[in-house]
Design a protein around this motif. Structure first.
Motif, PDB file in Angstrom:
ATOM      1  N   THR A 196       0.802  -1.231   0.000  1.00  0.00           N
ATOM      2  CA  THR A 196       0.000   0.000   0.000  1.00  0.00           C
ATOM      3  C   THR A 196       0.836   1.283   0.000  1.00  0.00           C
ATOM      4  N   ALA A 197       1.933   1.290   0.767  1.00  0.00           N
ATOM      5  CA  ALA A 197       2.689   2.545   0.934  1.00  0.00           C
ATOM      6  C   ALA A 197       3.183   3.136  -0.393  1.00  0.00           C
ATOM      7  N   PRO A 198       3.697   2.314  -1.330  1.00  0.00           N
ATOM      8  CA  PRO A 198       4.140   2.915  -2.597  1.00  0.00           C
ATOM      9  C   PRO A 198       3.006   3.620  -3.343  1.00  0.00           C
ATOM     10  N   TYR A 199       1.796   3.068  -3.270  1.00  0.00           N
ATOM     11  CA  TYR A 199       0.686   3.701  -3.980  1.00  0.00           C
ATOM     12  C   TYR A 199       0.268   5.003  -3.320  1.00  0.00           C
ATOM     13  N   ILE A 200       0.378   5.050  -1.986  1.00  0.00           N
ATOM     14  CA  ILE A 200       0.058   6.302  -1.281  1.00  0.00           C
ATOM     15  C   ILE A 200       1.129   7.347  -1.600  1.00  0.00           C
ATOM     16  N   ALA A 201       2.388   6.931  -1.528  1.00  0.00           N
ATOM     17  CA  ALA A 201       3.481   7.852  -1.859  1.00  0.00           C
ATOM     18  C   ALA A 201       3.337   8.340  -3.304  1.00  0.00           C
ATOM     19  N   GLY A 202       3.067   7.418  -4.204  1.00  0.00           N
ATOM     20  CA  GLY A 202       2.915   7.777  -5.623  1.00  0.00           C
ATOM     21  C   GLY A 202       1.791   8.782  -5.819  1.00  0.00           C
ATOM     22  N   HIS A 203       0.706   8.591  -5.104  1.00  0.00           N
ATOM     23  CA  HIS A 203      -0.448   9.479  -5.183  1.00  0.00           C
ATOM     24  C   HIS A 203      -0.047  10.907  -4.789  1.00  0.00           C
ATOM     25  N   ASN A 204       0.702  11.017  -3.701  1.00  0.00           N
ATOM     26  CA  ASN A 204       1.135  12.347  -3.239  1.00  0.00           C
ATOM     27  C   ASN A 204       2.212  12.942  -4.150  1.00  0.00           C
ATOM     28  N   LEU A 205       3.058  12.095  -4.708  1.00  0.00           N
ATOM     29  CA  LEU A 205       4.056  12.591  -5.663  1.00  0.00           C
ATOM     30  C   LEU A 205       3.356  13.217  -6.874  1.00  0.00           C
ATOM     31  N   LEU A 206       2.303  12.574  -7.349  1.00  0.00           N
ATOM     32  CA  LEU A 206       1.563  13.115  -8.497  1.00  0.00           C
ATOM     33  C   LEU A 206       0.891  14.443  -8.147  1.00  0.00           C
ATOM     34  N   LYS A 207       0.295  14.500  -6.970  1.00  0.00           N
ATOM     35  CA  LYS A 207      -0.370  15.749  -6.574  1.00  0.00           C
ATOM     36  C   LYS A 207       0.654  16.870  -6.369  1.00  0.00           C
ATOM     37  N   ALA A 208       1.792  16.528  -5.790  1.00  0.00           N
ATOM     38  CA  ALA A 208       2.839  17.529  -5.552  1.00  0.00           C
ATOM     39  C   ALA A 208       3.368  18.065  -6.886  1.00  0.00           C
ATOM     40  N   HIS A 209       3.611  17.143  -7.809  1.00  0.00           N
ATOM     41  CA  HIS A 209       4.046  17.573  -9.147  1.00  0.00           C
ATOM     42  C   HIS A 209       3.035  18.543  -9.740  1.00  0.00           C
ATOM     43  N   ALA A 210       1.761  18.174  -9.665  1.00  0.00           N
ATOM     44  CA  ALA A 210       0.714  19.001 -10.284  1.00  0.00           C
ATOM     45  C   ALA A 210       0.681  20.393  -9.651  1.00  0.00           C
ATOM     46  N   GLU A 211       0.821  20.455  -8.322  1.00  0.00           N
ATOM     47  CA  GLU A 211       0.799  21.768  -7.664  1.00  0.00           C
ATOM     48  C   GLU A 211       1.975  22.633  -8.101  1.00  0.00           C
ATOM     49  N   ALA A 212       3.154  22.026  -8.211  1.00  0.00           N
ATOM     50  CA  ALA A 212       4.324  22.796  -8.644  1.00  0.00           C
ATOM     51  C   ALA A 212       4.114  23.300 -10.075  1.00  0.00           C
ATOM     52  N   TRP A 213       3.582  22.431 -10.914  1.00  0.00           N
ATOM     53  CA  TRP A 213       3.322  22.838 -12.311  1.00  0.00           C
ATOM     54  C   TRP A 213       2.361  24.026 -12.343  1.00  0.00           C
ATOM     55  N   HIS A 214       1.301  23.966 -11.522  1.00  0.00           N
ATOM     56  CA  HIS A 214       0.309  25.041 -11.518  1.00  0.00           C
ATOM     57  C   HIS A 214       0.886  26.342 -10.955  1.00  0.00           C
ATOM     58  N   VAL A 215       1.727  26.241  -9.939  1.00  0.00           N
ATOM     59  CA  VAL A 215       2.366  27.462  -9.420  1.00  0.00           C
ATOM     60  C   VAL A 215       3.143  28.137 -10.548  1.00  0.00           C
ATOM     61  N   TYR A 216       3.914  27.334 -11.251  1.00  0.00           N
ATOM     62  CA  TYR A 216       4.695  27.919 -12.347  1.00  0.00           C
ATOM     63  C   TYR A 216       3.781  28.506 -13.401  1.00  0.00           C
ATOM     64  N   ASN A 217       2.762  27.730 -13.750  1.00  0.00           N
ATOM     65  CA  ASN A 217       1.858  28.132 -14.823  1.00  0.00           C
ATOM     66  C   ASN A 217       1.128  29.426 -14.475  1.00  0.00           C
ATOM     67  N   ASP A 218       0.646  29.525 -13.234  1.00  0.00           N
ATOM     68  CA  ASP A 218      -0.185  30.662 -12.839  1.00  0.00           C
ATOM     69  C   ASP A 218       0.644  31.896 -12.481  1.00  0.00           C
ATOM     70  N   LYS A 219       1.784  31.656 -11.845  1.00  0.00           N
ATOM     71  CA  LYS A 219       2.476  32.772 -11.207  1.00  0.00           C
ATOM     72  C   LYS A 219       3.737  33.215 -11.958  1.00  0.00           C
ATOM     73  N   TYR A 220       4.384  32.296 -12.666  1.00  0.00           N
ATOM     74  CA  TYR A 220       5.697  32.622 -13.226  1.00  0.00           C
ATOM     75  C   TYR A 220       5.802  32.518 -14.736  1.00  0.00           C
ATOM     76  N   ARG A 221       4.976  31.682 -15.351  1.00  0.00           N
ATOM     77  CA  ARG A 221       5.180  31.411 -16.779  1.00  0.00           C
ATOM     78  C   ARG A 221       5.174  32.688 -17.608  1.00  0.00           C
ATOM     79  N   ALA A 222       4.201  33.552 -17.358  1.00  0.00           N
ATOM     80  CA  ALA A 222       4.065  34.742 -18.198  1.00  0.00           C
ATOM     81  C   ALA A 222       5.303  35.630 -18.116  1.00  0.00           C
TER      82      ALA A 222
END
Ligand code: PNW
Length: 480
Positions: A196-222
């Motif tokens: 179970t632990a790898p799937y929980i870790a993987g789930h949070n890794l995906l969400k963390a990646h997505a948040e970082a991408w959105h920060v860049y997209n919303d706040k810095y990309r332009a």
């Protein structure tokens, strides 16, 4: 010159030839200037976790050898360099409550020196050295890490983003989840709940990646105008018996459970039905009330889907897959073909054609994204031999297959990074397995970087025809 190049042509102008490294593997200076501890500091200082009880305390001492590393890059004649930022070096306890300016300053000096030398930085935010303070509250198993990672990414973009235009959020979430929280052979070495632990870790890794991408997209990309994506590793899998449908299906499951685990959510928003169905079925059959694979809410699916400007891809080897009666989640087992050349690493066998096939798979499966190969390379072990014929053979043939993927299969190849610039701490294998283009003489306290023969081939033979390396690909991606 590569054979396919003579026949058909070459990579596009501006193709980003690069080489790669990672903070814990090269920096050393494990507690210099206010750096906090990472999970790898702790893991490496635990007896018997790493071969010969090696550690990254000094590593290649890149923290103190910016000039030497630049000389190596110039000798190699690449115009791009992929390195990673150590999170605890700039945020000792992992939070933005306490910043370590001295640590951040190291990356400014490195980036400035690179730009001065006309070398474009490609920066990974997370190449496995999690602040130990965050592991103390559960690390990637604790959902609060998603916010911590977002805050960390925000700080790095804000500080370095005027100079850095190529970002990688997370390196190989598959290895982090499975080796760190499943088998426990990598830091933080957790193996209590491998189902179970790898799937929980993987789930949070995906969400963390997505948040970082959105920060860049919303706040810095332009205002900063860079590009950002995740780096996903995968082997290619061939059916052991290509005439047996069961083995063909098993090979596909191996790739769907390795690459697809992370690529499917990033490109389509959610795990593949194949993965969801198999894990749910097996979880229920084992008497669990629900699937071991967590579910994303519809809002999370929408948040994760499309968080890519490119496909970052690490690739080393191919496996042979065959059907077994669902003894493991994939319903497949893997072996390697004894006719493939071996390397310094048990898991790494040479099969260049697998590289072309998996690049084509990426094109077909994920809608023909721009592909940056962010790692590819081979190791040796044993006595030092600067005449590294295996590495020369490996790069020549893998790059040739990548060129075929571009020219003949239409894969949108944009860049290629050789792993690694220099011999370094190969995680649990310590300094035994050497992936470097440069040899690092560890018995000399000045840790000199000495070119192996492959260094002279890299630019001259493989990048020939594209001496005009520049980062126009980033500009073109921005215009898309
Ligand atoms: C990658 N496996 O890791 C990493 O990104 C690098 O830091 C590392 O040095 C390099 O490949 C060579 O190993 C991997 O066991 C570690 O299949 C292990 C595996 C694959 C990749």
């Amino acid at each position: 010159m590569l054979d396919v190049e003579m026949l058909y042509g070459h990579f596009p102008g501006g193709f980003m030839w690069s080489t790669a490294s990672a903070s814990y593997q090269i920096e050393g200076a494990w507690r210099a200037d206010g750096k906090g501890l990472s999970i790898w500091d702790k893991f490496a200082h635990t007896p018997e976790k790493i071969s010969q009880d090696d550690n990254g305390d000094i590593a290649c001492d890149s923290y103190n050898k910016i000039a030497e590393d630049i000389i190596s890059l110039k000798t190699l004649r690449v115009r791009h360099y992929r390195f990673s930022v150590s999170w605890p070096r700039i945020m000792p306890d992992g939070t933005n409550k306490k910043m370590n300016e001295a640590g951040l300053n190291y990356y400014h000096r490195l980036v400035d020196a690179l730009l001065e030398a006309n070398i474009t930085p490609q920066v990974t935010l997370y190449h496995w050295d999690l602040p130990q303070a965050l592991q103390d509250v559960g690390g990637w198993e604790n959902e609060t890490i998603v916010e911590r990672f977002r805050d960390y990414a925000d700080v790095v973009f804000n500080s370095l983003g005027d100079k850095v235009k190529f970002w990688i959020t997370i390196n190989e979430p598959y290895i982090v989840a499975l080796h760190g929280y499943g088998h426990g052979i990598f830091a933080p070495g957790i193996n209590a709940n491998p189902g179970t632990a790898p799937y929980i870790a993987g789930h949070n890794l995906l969400k963390a990646h997505a948040e970082a991408w959105h920060v860049y997209n919303d706040k810095y990309r332009a205002k900063q105008g860079g590009i950002i994506g995740i780096t996903i590793n995968s082997d290619w899998a061939e059916p052991r018996n290509p005439y047996k449908q069961e083995d063909v299906d098993a090979a596909m499951r191996v790739v769907q459970f390795m690459m697809g685990w992370f690529a499917h959510p990033v490109f389509n928003g959610d795990y593949s039905d194949l993965m969801k169905n198999i894990i749910r079925e097996r979880s229920l059959a084992a008497g669990r009330p629900q699937s071991r694979l967590p579910e994303f809410t519809p809002a999370e699916v929408a948040r994760i889907k499309g968080t890519h400007d490119y496909f970052g891809f690490n690739h080393y080897t191919t496996v042979l897959a065959f059907y077994v009666d669902f003894q493991n989640q994939e319903g497949a087992a893997v072996i390697s073909d004894r006719t493939w050349l071996e390397s310094g690493s048990d898991w790494l066998k040479v099969n260049p054609m697998g590289f072309r096939k998996i690049l084509k798979f990426i094109k077909d499966e994920y809608g023909n994204p721009p592909v940056f190969v962010t790692e590819n390379g081979v190791s040796e072990r044993g006595p030092v031999n600067l005449n590294d014929t295996l590495r020369i053979h490996y790069y020549e043939n893998y790059i040739n297959q990548a060129l075929k993927a571009y020219l003949l299969d239409g894969v949108d190849m944009r860049g290629y990074a050789a792993w690694s610039l220099m011999d370094n701490l190969e995680w649990t294998m310590g300094y035994d397995e050497r992936f470097g283009l440069f040899y690092v003489n560890r018995s000399d306290p000045s840790l000199p970087r000495i070119p192996k023969k492959s260094v002279w081939h890299y630019f001259k033979h493989w990048c020939q025809g594209y001496p005009k390396q520049n980062s126009s690909i980033i500009t073109r991606l921005r215009e898309l």
